[in-house]
Write a protein that holds these residues in place. Structure first.
Motif: not given
Length: 145
Positions: A39-48, A55-60, A62-66
């Motif tokens: 998976a690849v991770y990022f934060q939303a940085n949402d004040p609320a 995001l899932k990384i497809d091993p075949r 490298g596309q990210v989804s879901s």
């Protein structure tokens, strides 16, 4: 071959971290037995209420989804741009996230067989500073900064 950790700052100032299961790198964020679960991770940085997006990384190919979101227990900071390059850090099965709006640091555990659903460990810890935008960690010293 992926490096152990790739940290990038996007135009929107989101922090990204990509765990590697490369045994030679010493980083086993997703575990050797779970090399197809990445998976690849990022934060939303949402004040609320800040949250991590995994995001899932497809091993075949490298596309990210879901996308899957996980609450960090802290708050983001509106308007924080480009200074949050190191606001997400992955080390082995741990995911560290700064919460600039609540001056805290969150620690989440990554399940090697289900890396899209990291689990918050305890409550976010105070950083003893204002507007934390980066985090470092030393496994050797077992400390976070």
């Amino acid at each position: 071959m992926l490096p152990s950790i790739i940290l990038v700052s996007s135009l929107l100032g989101l922090g990204y971290a990509l765990p590697s299961s490369n045994p030679a790198s010493g980083n086993h964020s997703v575990g050797n037995s779970a090399q197809n679960n990445r998976a690849v991770y990022f934060q939303a940085n949402d004040p609320a209420g800040n949250y991590i997006v995994a995001l899932k990384i497809d091993p075949r190919d490298g596309q990210v989804s879901s996308p899957v979101t996980t609450n960090t227990g802290g708050k983001g900071l509106a308007g924080l741009i480009a200074v949050s390059q190191d606001s997400v850090l992955v080390d082995h099965d741990y995911l560290f996230v700064t919460n600039a709006g609540s001056n805290t640091l969150s620690l989440l555990r990554i399940n090697p067989h289900d890396p899209q659903h990291p689990t918050l460990i305890g409550n976010p810890a105070p950083t003893l500073g204002e507007t934390p935008v980066s985090v470092t960690y030393s496994r050797k010293l077992k400390t976070g900064q």
